[in-house]
Design a protein around this motif. Structure first.
Motif, PDB file in Angstrom:
ATOM      1  N   PRO A  19       0.702  -1.234  -0.248  1.00 33.32           N
ATOM      2  CA  PRO A  19      -0.028   0.089   0.138  1.00 33.32           C
ATOM      3  C   PRO A  19       0.749   1.344  -0.018  1.00 33.32           C
ATOM      4  CG  PRO A  19      -0.752  -1.507   1.565  1.00 33.32           C
ATOM      5  CD  PRO A  19       0.291  -2.195   1.138  1.00 33.32           C
ATOM      6  N   GLY A  20       0.537   2.025  -0.784  1.00 28.70           N
ATOM      7  CA  GLY A  20       1.034   3.517  -0.855  1.00 28.70           C
ATOM      8  C   GLY A  20       2.532   3.457  -1.600  1.00 28.70           C
ATOM      9  N   SER A  21       2.700   2.234  -2.317  1.00 28.43           N
ATOM     10  CA  SER A  21       3.994   2.054  -3.123  1.00 28.43           C
ATOM     11  C   SER A  21       4.043   2.752  -4.301  1.00 28.43           C
ATOM     12  CB  SER A  21       4.266   0.372  -3.265  1.00 28.43           C
ATOM     13  OG  SER A  21       3.325  -0.101  -4.107  1.00 28.43           O
ATOM     14  N   LYS A  22       3.062   3.109  -4.988  1.00 29.92           N
ATOM     15  CA  LYS A  22       2.856   3.899  -6.260  1.00 29.92           C
ATOM     16  C   LYS A  22       2.546   5.093  -5.890  1.00 29.92           C
ATOM     17  CE  LYS A  22       0.538  -0.162  -8.657  1.00 29.92           C
ATOM     18  NZ  LYS A  22      -0.602  -0.585  -9.479  1.00 29.92           N
ATOM     19  N   GLU A  23       3.433   5.730  -5.588  1.00 31.10           N
ATOM     20  CA  GLU A  23       3.795   7.265  -5.085  1.00 31.10           C
ATOM     21  C   GLU A  23       3.215   8.141  -6.189  1.00 31.10           C
ATOM     22  OE1 GLU A  23       4.290   8.281  -2.188  1.00 31.10           O
ATOM     23  OE2 GLU A  23       4.935   6.067  -1.256  1.00 31.10           O
ATOM     24  N   ASN A  24       3.403   7.943  -7.419  1.00 28.68           N
ATOM     25  CA  ASN A  24       2.888   8.757  -8.515  1.00 28.68           C
ATOM     26  C   ASN A  24       1.499   8.621  -8.759  1.00 28.68           C
ATOM     27  OD1 ASN A  24       3.007   6.076  -9.649  1.00 28.68           O
ATOM     28  ND2 ASN A  24       3.797   6.808 -11.736  1.00 28.68           N
ATOM     29  N   VAL A  25       0.611   7.903  -8.034  1.00 24.36           N
ATOM     30  CA  VAL A  25      -0.862   7.830  -8.459  1.00 24.36           C
ATOM     31  C   VAL A  25      -1.386   8.996  -7.662  1.00 24.36           C
ATOM     32  CG1 VAL A  25      -2.985   6.637  -7.888  1.00 24.36           C
ATOM     33  CG2 VAL A  25      -0.860   5.511  -8.522  1.00 24.36           C
ATOM     34  N   PRO A  26      -1.984   9.938  -8.435  1.00 23.31           N
ATOM     35  CA  PRO A  26      -2.628  11.307  -7.731  1.00 23.31           C
ATOM     36  C   PRO A  26      -3.746  10.835  -6.953  1.00 23.31           C
ATOM     37  CG  PRO A  26      -3.104  11.168 -10.048  1.00 23.31           C
ATOM     38  CD  PRO A  26      -2.108   9.996  -9.667  1.00 23.31           C
TER      39      PRO A  26
END
Length: 469
Positions: A401-408
């Motif tokens: 969770p939260g690993s896709k930092e570029n997802v707005p």
């Protein structure tokens, strides 16, 4: 002076001079005894005990001796002119407001002003009820440090936050987070004891647990609010959190107590377990629980040197920004993929689809993070369209969770919906032959400023039609 002359304090027209002098002598002695000279718990003084037999013997033994005593001991003019005070056994309102000076010349304390130790430490003076049981009265002092002396001053840092719960940490303490999606965070002391795999939330840390959805509450293993009511709420722990010797060992609850306490953040229940370790050692577990908000604070064998820090953290808690847990408020639907939708070939062709997130609850959600993946797809791409129309690669594989930092993230008002556009493609190396592929979509609530996450939209799974080229 004649035998029928009246004295201002005489008993009648037949008083003789000797009788008057004797009466004045006794009255003068009585005037010297005031309400502050009376001590109900002490026996009469030796001087007073001698007065009674002397007074009883004077009248029958003759008048000559009485006359001698009267003239030697007192001057009649002085005694006669002396003002008569209120009776020694009475306390009037005027006397409380303006106390009569004591015979020694120093001001006597007012009867309404108590200087005894028992009065200054009475339950009423301390704000407690004298009829309350000891356990209830001690609960009111749970935010004070134990011990005989005052707690050492604690310097607190800036306001920190976790899942909407604000707090402040003593200087040198830190926050230890295992994962952004964890419901428990550890407030770590400057020198945590990490032996025996206990980690920072053993004897040298404060565990703060915050549940934000009803699903989290239902699926929680430990801690739970219900543990506050159980005398075995700590018996299943496999570690000995003895602050002097933390180690792996079975633990057995020796005693249990629950009290209601008042903290600056509100009313809470405090459960205390005294625990014995089968391999030797003992420790105390304390857990504060705010039932409606589903917030728990626990210490396990906390080293006494950190007690003042614990009390400072408890005193700094602010739950005003945390809402009671609610059912997952976000519903999720997809369009463009699924049964009857277009097939996705393994030749890098990009196929568009969309996912709609709807806030079905009554609470505005400030930071909703979409999480769309295609697990086990192998080679391929997944892109999300940003607000400016550009495309962002978010990857097919699922991660922490939260690993896709570029997802707005985006705000989602109560009753509002947000549609996010995607496009997907598979490369020739995609694993079409292994198993059917499914699109997974869920929604997270991101807490600002610390960035912790909580699921607000349960994952849905949609089949992805594929075709090999």
């Amino acid at each position: 002076m004649t035998t029928d002359q009246k004295h201002p304090e005489g008993g009648g027209p037949g008083d003789s001079p000797v009788e008057r002098l004797l009466r004045e002598a006794l009255a003068a002695r009585a005037d010297q005894v005031g309400v502050h000279d009376l001590r109900p718990a002490a026996p009469p003084s030796r001087r007073i005990r001698r007065l009674k037999p002397v007074y009883a013997a004077l009248l029958p033994l003759g008048l000559a001796a009485a006359v001698t005593i009267g003239f030697v001991g007192f001057r009649s003019s002085t005694v006669a002119d002396r003002a008569k005070p209120a009776p020694a056994g009475s306390i009037t309102a005027s006397r409380s407001a303006a106390p009569t000076p004591s015979p020694s010349g120093s001001p006597a304390p007012s009867p309404s002003t108590s200087t005894s130790p028992s009065a200054s430490t009475s339950p009423d003076a301390a704000g407690g009820s004298p009829s309350a049981p000891v356990s209830d009265r001690s609960a009111a002092t749970t935010t004070t440090s134990p011990g005989d002396g005052p707690a050492a001053p604690v310097s607190l840092g800036p306001v920190r936050s976790y899942r909407g719960v604000n707090f402040r940490l003593p200087s040198g303490w830190s926050v230890s987070v295992m994962s952004p999606a964890e419901d428990t965070v550890c407030l770590t002391t400057p020198d945590p004891n990490a032996t025996a795999g206990l980690g920072a939330c053993g004897p040298d840390g404060i565990a703060l647990t915050v549940y934000t959805t009803s699903e989290e509450v239902d699926q929680a293993l430990y801690p739970r609010v219900g543990d506050l009511d159980s005398d075995h709420g700590w018996g299943h722990q496999p570690y000995c959190y003895d602050p002097g010797n933390p180690h792996s060992s079975d633990a057995t609850t020796a005693s249990y107590e629950k009290t209601a306490v008042t903290l600056p953040a509100g009313q809470a229940d405090l459960a205390t377990w005294n625990v014995d370790c089968t391999g030797g050692g003992q420790y105390t577990v304390r857990m504060w629980g705010f039932r409606q908000q589903q917030v728990l604070v626990a210490v396990r064998g906390l080293d006494p040197k950190y007690e003042s820090g614990l009390q400072a953290v408890l005193g700094s808690l602010d739950l005003s920004g945390h809402l009671p847990p609610m059912p997952d408020p976000v519903s999720i639907t997809t369009s463009g993929l699924g049964q009857g939708g277009p097939q996705v070939p393994d030749d890098n062709t990009k196929v568009p689809f969309s996912v709609t997130f709807t806030n079905t609850g009554s609470t505005p959600l400030l930071q909703v993070v979409p999480d769309v993946t295609v697990p086990a797809a192998g080679a391929g791409t997944l892109e999300e369209q940003a607000g400016d129309g550009s495309w962002i690669s978010v990857g097919l594989a699922s991660g922490a969770p939260g690993s896709k930092e570029n997802v707005p993230a985006f705000p989602l008002a109560a009753g509002a919906a947000k549609t996010v556009n995607y496009r997907i493609s598979f490369a020739p190396a995609a694993n079409f032959a292994q198993s059917p592929l499914n699109l997974s979509a869920m929604a997270w609530l991101k807490f600002v400023p610390e960035g912790s996450l909580s699921v607000v939209g349960a994952a849905i799974s949609v089949p992805v039609p594929t075709v090999a080229k």
